[in-house]
Design a protein around this motif. Structure first.
Motif, PDB file in Angstrom:
ATOM      1  N   LEU A  88      19.863  63.216  54.554  1.00 55.02           N
ATOM      2  CA  LEU A  88      19.956  63.755  53.234  1.00 55.02           C
ATOM      3  C   LEU A  88      20.720  62.824  51.563  1.00 55.02           C
ATOM      4  O   LEU A  88      20.315  63.760  50.216  1.00 55.02           O
ATOM      5  N   ALA A  89      20.691  62.096  51.513  1.00 51.40           N
ATOM      6  CA  ALA A  89      20.992  61.157  50.591  1.00 51.40           C
ATOM      7  C   ALA A  89      19.650  61.761  50.057  1.00 51.40           C
ATOM      8  O   ALA A  89      19.222  60.798  48.017  1.00 51.40           O
ATOM      9  N   ILE A  90      18.536  61.008  50.783  1.00 48.33           N
ATOM     10  CA  ILE A  90      17.079  60.987  49.847  1.00 48.33           C
ATOM     11  C   ILE A  90      16.684  62.113  49.167  1.00 48.33           C
ATOM     12  O   ILE A  90      16.285  62.011  48.273  1.00 48.33           O
ATOM     13  N   LYS A  91      17.222  62.879  49.789  1.00 48.33           N
ATOM     14  CA  LYS A  91      17.132  64.484  49.534  1.00 48.33           C
ATOM     15  C   LYS A  91      17.911  65.171  48.215  1.00 48.33           C
ATOM     16  O   LYS A  91      16.926  65.287  47.403  1.00 48.33           O
ATOM     17  N   LEU A  92      18.516  64.150  48.366  1.00 48.29           N
ATOM     18  CA  LEU A  92      20.005  64.239  47.175  1.00 48.29           C
ATOM     19  C   LEU A  92      19.239  63.526  45.376  1.00 48.29           C
ATOM     20  O   LEU A  92      19.985  63.629  44.597  1.00 48.29           O
ATOM     21  N   SER A  93      18.645  62.092  45.884  1.00 46.02           N
ATOM     22  CA  SER A  93      17.918  61.795  45.234  1.00 46.02           C
ATOM     23  C   SER A  93      16.770  61.869  44.413  1.00 46.02           C
ATOM     24  O   SER A  93      16.424  61.125  43.502  1.00 46.02           O
ATOM     25  N   VAL A  94      16.158  63.347  44.878  1.00 50.76           N
ATOM     26  CA  VAL A  94      15.359  63.466  44.165  1.00 50.76           C
ATOM     27  C   VAL A  94      15.719  64.602  42.420  1.00 50.76           C
ATOM     28  O   VAL A  94      15.772  65.005  42.427  1.00 50.76           O
ATOM     29  N   PRO A  95      14.330  63.423  41.687  1.00 56.55           N
ATOM     30  CA  PRO A  95      14.578  63.687  40.317  1.00 56.55           C
ATOM     31  C   PRO A  95      14.804  64.896  39.934  1.00 56.55           C
ATOM     32  O   PRO A  95      15.824  65.848  38.666  1.00 56.55           O
ATOM     33  N   ASP A  96      14.708  65.746  40.396  1.00 58.90           N
ATOM     34  CA  ASP A  96      14.424  67.515  39.969  1.00 58.90           C
ATOM     35  C   ASP A  96      15.778  67.839  40.596  1.00 58.90           C
ATOM     36  O   ASP A  96      16.471  69.598  39.677  1.00 58.90           O
ATOM     37  N   LEU A 103      24.463  65.886  36.252  1.00 53.03           N
ATOM     38  CA  LEU A 103      25.421  66.260  37.738  1.00 53.03           C
ATOM     39  C   LEU A 103      24.292  66.330  38.398  1.00 53.03           C
ATOM     40  O   LEU A 103      23.058  67.019  38.357  1.00 53.03           O
ATOM     41  N   LEU A 104      24.615  67.511  39.843  1.00 50.67           N
ATOM     42  CA  LEU A 104      23.449  67.584  41.086  1.00 50.67           C
ATOM     43  C   LEU A 104      23.197  68.655  41.555  1.00 50.67           C
ATOM     44  O   LEU A 104      24.105  70.068  41.380  1.00 50.67           O
ATOM     45  N   LEU A 253      28.114  59.633  43.789  1.00 54.51           N
ATOM     46  CA  LEU A 253      26.990  59.313  43.017  1.00 54.51           C
ATOM     47  C   LEU A 253      27.676  58.574  42.048  1.00 54.51           C
ATOM     48  O   LEU A 253      28.718  58.838  41.217  1.00 54.51           O
ATOM     49  N   HIS A 254      26.600  56.936  42.137  1.00 51.57           N
ATOM     50  CA  HIS A 254      26.748  56.253  41.020  1.00 51.57           C
ATOM     51  C   HIS A 254      26.376  56.596  39.443  1.00 51.57           C
ATOM     52  O   HIS A 254      27.310  55.964  38.830  1.00 51.57           O
ATOM     53  N   SER A 255      25.250  57.919  39.824  1.00 50.61           N
ATOM     54  CA  SER A 255      25.267  57.188  38.755  1.00 50.61           C
ATOM     55  C   SER A 255      23.827  58.458  38.370  1.00 50.61           C
ATOM     56  O   SER A 255      22.221  58.312  39.245  1.00 50.61           O
ATOM     57  N   VAL A 256      23.116  59.127  37.213  1.00 45.97           N
ATOM     58  CA  VAL A 256      22.681  59.908  37.082  1.00 45.97           C
ATOM     59  C   VAL A 256      21.891  60.003  35.717  1.00 45.97           C
ATOM     60  O   VAL A 256      22.016  60.013  34.458  1.00 45.97           O
ATOM     61  N   LYS A 262      16.500  59.408  37.211  1.00 47.01           N
ATOM     62  CA  LYS A 262      16.461  58.390  38.019  1.00 47.01           C
ATOM     63  C   LYS A 262      17.820  58.409  38.872  1.00 47.01           C
ATOM     64  O   LYS A 262      19.371  58.908  37.811  1.00 47.01           O
ATOM     65  N   ILE A 263      18.592  58.428  40.694  1.00 46.91           N
ATOM     66  CA  ILE A 263      19.943  59.124  40.692  1.00 46.91           C
ATOM     67  C   ILE A 263      20.141  58.286  41.857  1.00 46.91           C
ATOM     68  O   ILE A 263      19.220  57.418  42.186  1.00 46.91           O
ATOM     69  N   PHE A 264      21.505  57.882  41.403  1.00 48.83           N
ATOM     70  CA  PHE A 264      21.433  56.781  42.658  1.00 48.83           C
ATOM     71  C   PHE A 264      22.997  57.306  43.614  1.00 48.83           C
ATOM     72  O   PHE A 264      23.880  57.352  42.719  1.00 48.83           O
ATOM     73  N   ILE A 265      22.719  58.049  44.736  1.00 47.27           N
ATOM     74  CA  ILE A 265      23.398  58.313  45.550  1.00 47.27           C
ATOM     75  C   ILE A 265      23.263  58.208  47.002  1.00 47.27           C
ATOM     76  O   ILE A 265      21.887  57.369  47.062  1.00 47.27           O
ATOM     77  N   GLU A 266      24.617  57.336  47.280  1.00 49.40           N
ATOM     78  CA  GLU A 266      24.477  56.662  48.496  1.00 49.40           C
ATOM     79  C   GLU A 266      25.689  57.370  49.637  1.00 49.40           C
ATOM     80  O   GLU A 266      26.835  57.980  49.212  1.00 49.40           O
TER      81      GLU A 266
END
Length: 272
Positions: A88-96, A103-104, A253-256, A262-266
């Motif tokens: 799910l983290a990979i899906k949340l990291s999509v730039p779109d 925000l995401l 969510l570390h950074s957007v 780029k999105i850094f979420i884990e």
């Protein structure tokens, strides 16, 4: 209806238990329902318990004594939960998914039943020890997640709104300060929705500064309820000091970076 065969009973027993998580059924209830002896039912329960636990599909608990019985506790293995959250983290990291303000976009994922069922069970697994009487959220994006947390606990869901509705009768209203915008906003809840003394688990999809969470906390206290825990799907790393503490989060969510897309979420390592 004729007497069911053992395989048919086991299927029906599994369906009944998994449809009512955490609900304690007496052995006499199933003995009467299936027209079988307690010893036969014990064998059926053991078969369900062994099968579900063997494949990591949940846990069946049996309690002895006059007030005892059998109940189903939903949840998967720690490895399956970890793999699910990583995917799910990979899906949340999509730039779109990047929205203005860092925000995401998560609404699509929170509208997929399979996803929110699993998220609800994972939150329940990490907060079960709190033993909430109800789940509380605020409109609107957090509703699907909170509903499936309530489903996993098999307890009611209560919902706060940003304004009271005439169709819900008299309400309790409070003002709170948004943690991100620092603007004063309003939150309301029908008086009959949350009973005084209730043990409340607050659930929401996203927390940045914690202002909305603080508003829910104050609203629950206003009606005399006890907030026993707070759980969020995503929490931002900044600001580090939130307006609430002692919470459970599934993702950090570390950074957007809107310029570099780029999105850094884990996933967050939650203690069992």
């Amino acid at each position: 209806m004729g007497r069911a065969k053992r395989m048919e009973r086991v299927v029906a027993l599994t369906k009944q238990l998994t449809d009512h998580p955490h609900q304690l059924f007496s052995f006499s209830y199933f003995c009467k329902k299936f027209e079988i002896a307690k010893s036969t039912l014990s064998e059926d329960v053991l078969a369900v318990k062994t099968g579900l636990e063997l494949y990591g599909l949940g846990r069946v608990e049996t309690l002895a004594g006059a007030a005892g019985g059998v109940r189903f506790i939903p949840g998967r293995s720690a490895k399956e939960d970890h793999d699910f959250l990583q995917d799910l983290a990979i899906k949340l990291s999509v730039p779109d998914r990047i929205l203005p303000g860092g925000l995401l976009y998560t609404t699509d994922l929170l509208c997929i039943p399979d996803v929110v069922v699993r998220l609800g069970e994972i939150i329940m697994k990490h907060t079960r020890h709190l033993e909430p009487d109800c789940i509380m959220t605020v409109e609107t994006r957090g509703i699907p997640l909170a509903l499936f947390v309530a489903r996993a606990f098999n307890v009611p869901l209560v919902m706060a709104r940003h304004s009271s509705q005439i169709t819900e009768g008299s309400a309790v209203n409070i003002n709170y300060v948004s943690g991100s915008s620092k603007m004063i906003q309003t939150m309301a809840m029908p008086k009959r929705a949350l009973q005084p003394g209730s043990r409340v688990l607050m659930v929401d999809d996203f927390m940045k500064g914690g202002g909305t969470a603080r508003g829910m906390l104050n609203l629950a206290k206003e009606v005399g309820a006890e907030v026993v825990g707070k759980a969020f799907m995503i929490v931002t790393a900044e600001p580090e000091n939130k307006m609430v503490d002692d919470y459970t989060a599934l993702f950090m969510l570390h950074s957007v970076n809107e310029l570099e897309n780029k999105i850094f979420i884990e996933p967050v390592q939650v203690k069992e």
